[in-house]
Design a protein around this motif. Structure first.
Motif, mmCIF file in Angstrom:
data_model
loop_
_atom_site.group_PDB
_atom_site.id
_atom_site.type_symbol
_atom_site.label_atom_id
_atom_site.label_comp_id
_atom_site.label_asym_id
_atom_site.label_seq_id
_atom_site.Cartn_x
_atom_site.Cartn_y
_atom_site.Cartn_z
ATOM 1 N N PRO A 1 54.719 -14.842 103.518
ATOM 2 C CA PRO A 1 56.147 -14.490 103.542
ATOM 3 C C PRO A 1 56.470 -13.180 102.833
ATOM 4 N N GLU A 2 55.588 -12.722 101.955
ATOM 5 C CA GLU A 2 55.844 -11.451 101.258
ATOM 6 C C GLU A 2 55.825 -10.266 102.220
ATOM 7 N N ALA A 3 55.281 -10.455 103.423
ATOM 8 C CA ALA A 3 55.215 -9.365 104.398
ATOM 9 C C ALA A 3 56.600 -8.905 104.848
ATOM 10 N N VAL A 4 57.614 -9.758 104.685
ATOM 11 C CA VAL A 4 58.957 -9.345 105.102
ATOM 12 C C VAL A 4 59.435 -8.137 104.306
ATOM 13 N N GLU A 5 58.929 -7.964 103.095
ATOM 14 C CA GLU A 5 59.327 -6.811 102.291
ATOM 15 C C GLU A 5 58.796 -5.517 102.897
ATOM 16 N N VAL A 6 57.605 -5.554 103.481
ATOM 17 C CA VAL A 6 57.057 -4.380 104.163
ATOM 18 C C VAL A 6 57.783 -4.150 105.485
ATOM 19 N N LEU A 7 58.012 -5.220 106.234
ATOM 20 C CA LEU A 7 58.677 -5.088 107.527
ATOM 21 C C LEU A 7 60.062 -4.461 107.404
ATOM 22 N N ALA A 8 60.717 -4.657 106.284
ATOM 23 C CA ALA A 8 62.057 -4.101 106.099
ATOM 24 C C ALA A 8 62.066 -2.583 106.205
ATOM 25 N N ASP B 1 43.680 -4.592 119.989
ATOM 26 C CA ASP B 1 44.465 -5.695 120.525
ATOM 27 C C ASP B 1 45.847 -5.692 119.878
ATOM 28 N N PRO B 2 46.934 -5.723 120.674
ATOM 29 C CA PRO B 2 48.283 -5.621 120.103
ATOM 30 C C PRO B 2 48.571 -6.643 119.009
ATOM 31 N N ALA B 3 48.113 -7.876 119.181
ATOM 32 C CA ALA B 3 48.392 -8.928 118.198
ATOM 33 C C ALA B 3 47.709 -8.650 116.860
ATOM 34 N N GLU B 4 46.616 -7.907 116.886
ATOM 35 C CA GLU B 4 45.927 -7.527 115.645
ATOM 36 C C GLU B 4 46.420 -6.174 115.144
ATOM 37 N N HIS B 5 46.673 -5.268 116.077
ATOM 38 C CA HIS B 5 47.138 -3.932 115.698
ATOM 39 C C HIS B 5 48.438 -4.008 114.913
ATOM 40 N N VAL B 6 49.377 -4.841 115.360
ATOM 41 C CA VAL B 6 50.698 -4.912 114.736
ATOM 42 C C VAL B 6 50.632 -5.451 113.306
ATOM 43 N N LEU B 7 49.487 -6.024 112.927
ATOM 44 C CA LEU B 7 49.315 -6.547 111.565
ATOM 45 C C LEU B 7 48.433 -5.639 110.704
ATOM 46 N N HIS B 8 47.866 -4.597 111.288
ATOM 47 C CA HIS B 8 46.903 -3.775 110.559
ATOM 48 C C HIS B 8 47.578 -3.058 109.384
ATOM 49 N N GLY B 9 47.087 -3.310 108.187
ATOM 50 C CA GLY B 9 47.620 -2.654 106.996
ATOM 51 C C GLY B 9 48.968 -3.157 106.542
ATOM 52 N N ILE B 10 49.403 -4.313 107.034
ATOM 53 C CA ILE B 10 50.752 -4.804 106.753
ATOM 54 C C ILE B 10 50.930 -5.249 105.298
ATOM 55 N N GLY B 11 49.860 -5.233 104.521
ATOM 56 C CA GLY B 11 49.970 -5.639 103.118
ATOM 57 C C GLY B 11 50.785 -4.696 102.262
ATOM 58 N N ALA B 12 50.965 -3.453 102.717
ATOM 59 C CA ALA B 12 51.749 -2.473 101.942
ATOM 60 C C ALA B 12 52.383 -1.476 102.897
ATOM 61 N N ARG B 13 53.554 -0.976 102.533
ATOM 62 C CA ARG B 13 54.238 -0.035 103.424
ATOM 63 C C ARG B 13 53.425 1.248 103.594
#
Length: 322
Positions: free
Chosen positions: A238-245, A138-150
């Motif tokens: 909010p710490e996820a913004v560091e990975v998204l960068a 599911d796209p809404a779950e896929h886009v978050l998979h493993g987002i805890g670290a780059r």
């Protein structure tokens, strides 16, 4: 006022006219942005693609379509391979898909240039052929998979899958070396922008309504797509913004040097137009812009606009890959 009638609870133009959108670009990059991506590319390069034919699918538009698998940094990937029925392929394309995944070649044929071959990889975890255990489809779950670290974020595997697809195509058709183009729309546009700076095998690209552009801005804009799942997640983490960068398509675009045709929409409920235009505005090489009235939205002029974009695409690759 939105130019198109709609029932969304927000304005899919986000109140931005074309002049406002053209002023947008990339946010500052993390200090080790290039180091991270070059290391990922080097690791991916060490994985032999070993392409394997799975089955014949169909014959259409002068191409034989086969399902193939190949090895990539994140594991085995599936793709569709389109080879000319007659004659030797003169150009090759890697074609990325939207966040719905891929069940067939769809409208990707005919290819922009006659006598071309193409590989259409399915991103790890996405339907139909990309489905993997433990990776949500599911796209809404896929886009978050493993987002805890780059290092674990699924988008890294998706980018590696594009690099692996290019390697697989070149192993199957070695004569295409130096004559590769990239086509990517929505999810495929954003992933393509992340992939292109680090792979010199591509000579030109078209990025259509690309996602993942300018995350700091994107996180302020409501949408109906996977970006809304990211917005919800960041509010709680909010710490996820560091990975998204590290996975910002606009930041990556500043490193792209090959010619790019960007097709960006003024109205788009799924991928906010400011993020799309930020990718275009950040491009570091020759660029061409096609302004679309709408993306991810059915409207009466959609078919005509798509035909116009197809003509622009043929002209663009005809100049840049010949």
């Amino acid at each position: 006022m939105s130019p198109l009638p709609h029932s969304f609870s927000f304005d899919p133009t986000h109140g931005r006219a074309l002049d406002d959108l053209l002023a947008l670009g990339a946010p500052p990059a993390p200090a080790d942005f290039d180091v991270f991506w070059r290391a990922l590319r080097a690791a991916a390069r060490r994985v032999p693609p070993r392409p394997r034919l799975v089955r014949a699918v169909e014959e259409r538009d002068g191409h034989r379509i086969n399902e193939v698998t190949y090895d990539s940094l994140g594991g085995q990937c599936h793709a569709l391979l389109a080879l000319p029925v007659e004659g030797r392929a003169r150009h090759g394309f890697v074609i990325g898909h939207g966040y719905g995944g891929r069940a067939d070649v769809g409208a990707e044929l005919p290819l922009p240039l006659p006598g071309s071959a193409a590989i259409l990889p399915i991103a790890p975890g996405l339907p139909m052929l990309g489905v993997r255990p433990r990776v949500p489809s599911d796209p809404a779950e896929h886009v978050l998979h493993g987002i805890g670290a780059r290092e674990t974020y699924v988008l890294g595997d998706c980018v590696a899958g594009l690099w692996g697809a290019a390697s697989a195509l070149l192993e199957l058709v070695p004569s295409l070396e130096g004559r590769l183009g990239y086509l990517g729309e929505s999810f495929g546009g954003g992933i393509g922008a992340l992939a292109l700076p680090w792979d010199d095998r591509f000579g030109a690209a078209r990025l259509t309504v690309p996602t993942f552009g300018n995350h700091p801005l994107r996180l302020t804009l409501p949408c109906t797509g996977s970006g809304e799942a990211v917005r919800d997640h960041v509010r709680a983490h909010p710490e996820a913004v560091e990975v998204l960068a590290y996975f910002d398509a606009a930041t990556a675009a500043t490193r792209i040097r090959v010619p790019v045709l960007a097709a960006c929409a003024l109205f788009d409920p799924a991928v906010p137009p400011p993020g799309q235009f930020a990718v275009y505005g950040a491009l570091g090489g020759p660029r061409r812009l096609e302004v679309l009235e709408a993306g991810h939205f059915a409207w009466e002029g959609e078919a005509s606009e798509r035909r116009s974009l197809d003509r622009a695409t043929r002209d663009f690759f005809g100049r840049e890959l010949l």
